[in-house]
Design a protein around this motif. Sequence first.
Motif, short mmCIF file in Angstrom:
data_model
loop_
_atom_site.label_atom_id
_atom_site.label_comp_id
_atom_site.label_asym_id
_atom_site.label_seq_id
_atom_site.Cartn_x
_atom_site.Cartn_y
_atom_site.Cartn_z
N THR A 152 47.28 32.73 35.04
CA THR A 152 48.40 32.66 34.93
C THR A 152 49.59 31.50 35.25
O THR A 152 51.04 31.56 34.90
N GLY A 153 48.78 30.81 34.81
CA GLY A 153 49.68 29.05 35.09
C GLY A 153 49.11 27.87 35.27
O GLY A 153 47.76 28.08 36.25
N TYR A 154 49.59 26.71 36.02
CA TYR A 154 49.07 26.05 36.48
C TYR A 154 50.12 25.19 37.59
O TYR A 154 51.44 25.73 37.91
N THR A 155 49.02 24.65 39.11
CA THR A 155 49.65 23.85 39.29
C THR A 155 50.61 22.47 39.61
O THR A 155 50.06 21.97 38.49
N ALA A 156 51.74 21.78 40.01
CA ALA A 156 51.96 20.30 39.52
C ALA A 156 50.81 19.13 39.51
O ALA A 156 50.94 18.74 39.36
N ASP A 157 49.64 19.65 39.74
CA ASP A 157 48.82 18.49 39.84
C ASP A 157 47.69 19.24 39.12
O ASP A 157 46.25 19.39 38.04
N CYS A 158 47.96 19.93 37.80
CA CYS A 158 47.41 21.06 36.66
C CYS A 158 46.52 21.32 36.59
O CYS A 158 45.91 21.26 35.89
N LEU A 159 46.28 22.08 38.00
CA LEU A 159 45.09 23.11 38.23
C LEU A 159 45.60 24.05 37.50
O LEU A 159 46.33 24.73 38.18
N PRO A 160 44.60 24.96 37.28
CA PRO A 160 45.00 26.00 36.76
C PRO A 160 44.52 27.22 37.48
O PRO A 160 44.12 27.27 38.91
N MET A 161 45.51 28.48 37.76
CA MET A 161 45.46 29.82 38.60
C MET A 161 45.10 30.91 36.95
O MET A 161 45.63 31.03 36.47
N TYR A 162 44.29 31.17 38.58
CA TYR A 162 43.52 32.50 37.41
C TYR A 162 44.02 34.22 38.28
O TYR A 162 44.03 33.74 39.36
N ASN A 163 44.81 35.60 37.76
CA ASN A 163 44.22 36.57 38.25
C ASN A 163 43.53 37.06 38.97
O ASN A 163 42.61 36.62 38.54
N GLU A 164 44.23 37.13 40.05
CA GLU A 164 43.20 37.31 41.22
C GLU A 164 42.21 38.84 40.92
O GLU A 164 40.71 38.59 41.20
N THR A 165 42.64 39.58 40.00
CA THR A 165 41.94 40.79 39.45
C THR A 165 40.85 40.06 38.99
O THR A 165 39.89 41.60 37.84
N ASP A 166 40.91 39.07 38.10
CA ASP A 166 40.24 38.59 36.89
C ASP A 166 39.22 38.18 37.50
O ASP A 166 38.19 37.84 36.64
N LEU A 167 39.04 37.28 38.82
CA LEU A 167 37.83 36.13 39.60
C LEU A 167 37.21 37.45 39.68
O LEU A 167 37.37 38.33 40.28
N CYS A 168 35.82 37.26 40.13
CA CYS A 168 34.46 38.21 40.28
C CYS A 168 34.98 38.84 42.35
O CYS A 168 35.06 37.65 42.93
N TYR A 169 35.07 39.80 42.44
CA TYR A 169 35.32 40.34 43.30
C TYR A 169 33.98 39.72 44.85
O TYR A 169 33.00 40.30 43.78
N ASP A 170 34.26 39.26 46.11
CA ASP A 170 32.99 39.41 46.92
C ASP A 170 33.29 40.99 47.38
O ASP A 170 33.66 42.12 46.60
N PRO A 171 31.31 41.18 47.95
CA PRO A 171 30.81 39.87 47.42
C PRO A 171 30.27 40.22 45.94
O PRO A 171 30.05 40.80 45.75
N GLN A 172 29.61 38.63 45.69
CA GLN A 172 28.97 38.65 44.23
C GLN A 172 27.84 38.32 44.12
O GLN A 172 27.52 39.09 42.84
N GLU A 173 26.61 37.87 44.83
CA GLU A 173 25.24 37.60 44.29
C GLU A 173 24.11 38.13 45.52
O GLU A 173 25.20 38.34 46.72
N ARG A 174 23.59 39.16 45.20
CA ARG A 174 22.01 39.23 45.85
C ARG A 174 21.09 39.18 45.60
O ARG A 174 20.93 39.76 44.53
N LEU A 175 20.13 39.04 46.64
CA LEU A 175 18.66 38.70 46.11
C LEU A 175 17.75 39.96 46.59
O LEU A 175 17.34 39.31 48.07
N PHE A 176 16.81 40.54 45.95
CA PHE A 176 15.62 41.44 47.12
C PHE A 176 14.50 40.74 47.44
O PHE A 176 13.95 40.08 45.69
N ILE A 177 14.60 39.96 48.30
CA ILE A 177 12.99 39.31 47.92
C ILE A 177 12.20 39.33 50.06
O ILE A 177 13.59 39.82 50.64
#
Length: 548
Positions: A152-177
């Motif tokens: 969606t854009g960049y900050t003043a220090d040139c870091l990208p900003m991503y749409n929150e709905t495109d970033l993986c929601y929590d909880p992200q990963e789990r392992l059955f062990i």
Amino acid sequence: MNGENTRNKPLTRKDFLRYMALIAGAGVTLPQFVACEAKKDQYGHIQGRIYGASAAVGHKIREGGFAAPMHTETVDAVIIGSGVAGLSAARMLHHNGCHNYKILELEQHAGGNAGFGRNAFSAYPLGAHYLPLPNLENQPLLDLLQEAGILTGYTADCLPMYNETDLCYDPQERLFIHNRWQEGLVPQFGVGEAALAEFKRFFADMEKLRWQRGSDGLYAFDIPMARSSRDAAYLQLDNLCMKDYLQQQGYRSEELYWYLDYCCRDDFGAGIPVVSAWAGLHYFASRKGKSANADSAAVLTWPQGNGRLVQHLQQFSNNNLQTNGLAYKVTPQGREVQVDYFEVATGTTKRIVAKACIMATPQFVTQRLLPAGQYDHQFVYSPWLVANLTLDKLPESRGYPLCWDNVMYNSRSLGYVNAQQQSITQEAPEKQVLTYYLPLDHLSPADSRRYALGLSHAHWVKLITDDLETVHPGIHAQLRTIDVWVWGHGMIRPHTGFITSDAIAAARRSGYPNVFFAHSDLSGISIFEEAFYQGNNAALALLDYIRT
């Protein structure tokens, strides 16, 4: 090494079924496996079918016997294949004012192994299902994501900003062990101190390697991989497998070996005894993505997986795309290229005459389209199974709750992804949709491919259900549909010695000034970034050619 070679003594179908029963993690013997087919009431309510790349039509290339073309059209350029590489090439042509081109695609839809499907309850991936945050130096990919509204854009220090709905929601990963789910995929629950110390050392080593540069000033490992260092100190890692590398480094933990084997099978379709150490280390040390609003380990994902990116790419070439079009012969002739294809819907053969051609096809297809004897480089491809499951309700299990990515320790499968993780609705879904992944790497690729393509839907239902019953008892009663997609040549396999081999170097050269290659297998690693890179490069080279 040639992983496509079969054994001297051919396997029988029963042999394959025995192996597949073990792959599913059920650990049953063949008699038990076959006998269970009789329990129709246990699995008979589960509907669905087998889908997959159009192997029967594609094999017509090998069989030949096509009639002479009945119709000819002329264009500036033709692209064969509408996977990510082909669609990326088409986008590049579009953005540079070249619109008189045609894309030929064998399947009914574009996308290749980044394609997607949809049912009444959710979209779902048919293959690739996420994109890690791009490296900051990979500006073409960042531009694509911004064009698609994902960045969606960049900050003043040139870091990208991503749409929150495109970033993986929590909880992200789990392992059955150890009979329960834990948060994260790195084994921790019930793991000893020595193993935990090895994980800590390994990740510290990878963080150090991530920022190392070779004598040529390039990062040891980068994406696109063409920007990785050519320093022999790093390239020599391609000459041993990942397992041997771990042993040489003094790693001994069973849990660490399992985790790294899982990672290699996830990205390459083969485990640490097969994948080269260079490729295995590239998996961990090449990614340097950063964002102002997400952790560097975050991923971008959607219900349809990377189909979201395919949808964006395809908009630039919808009017140029010919689906159900099997290209079967490419003939360079001076300043022209003739491309003959079979139109599946009408059963007719046609010809395209173009100034130049991009072959966005895997090597095993490319070698059959161009004049004989020049492109048989014996690449090895990992076969895969992807299944989309629709069920009433996922039975609860002990421990951490349902996540986007759900993996079972010591299963031959890679677990399943919750296709509805990114849903923004507040209501619980009427049905749940899960995407299950199984690399078919227990046998040689040729053996796995041959027998997997011959299995019935009932066999796959049992194998998948038995695997999931170990972590979700009673799931078979909840299942309503299992749609199976078999990828006979799912992805290129970077086995020991392949990345630095003469074979892959030779495969990148077409030998014709107006024929250009674009496919992730030319990188040796089947990820979105590499297909995108290969497609862009081929398109720019084609534009230079037709404008001279």
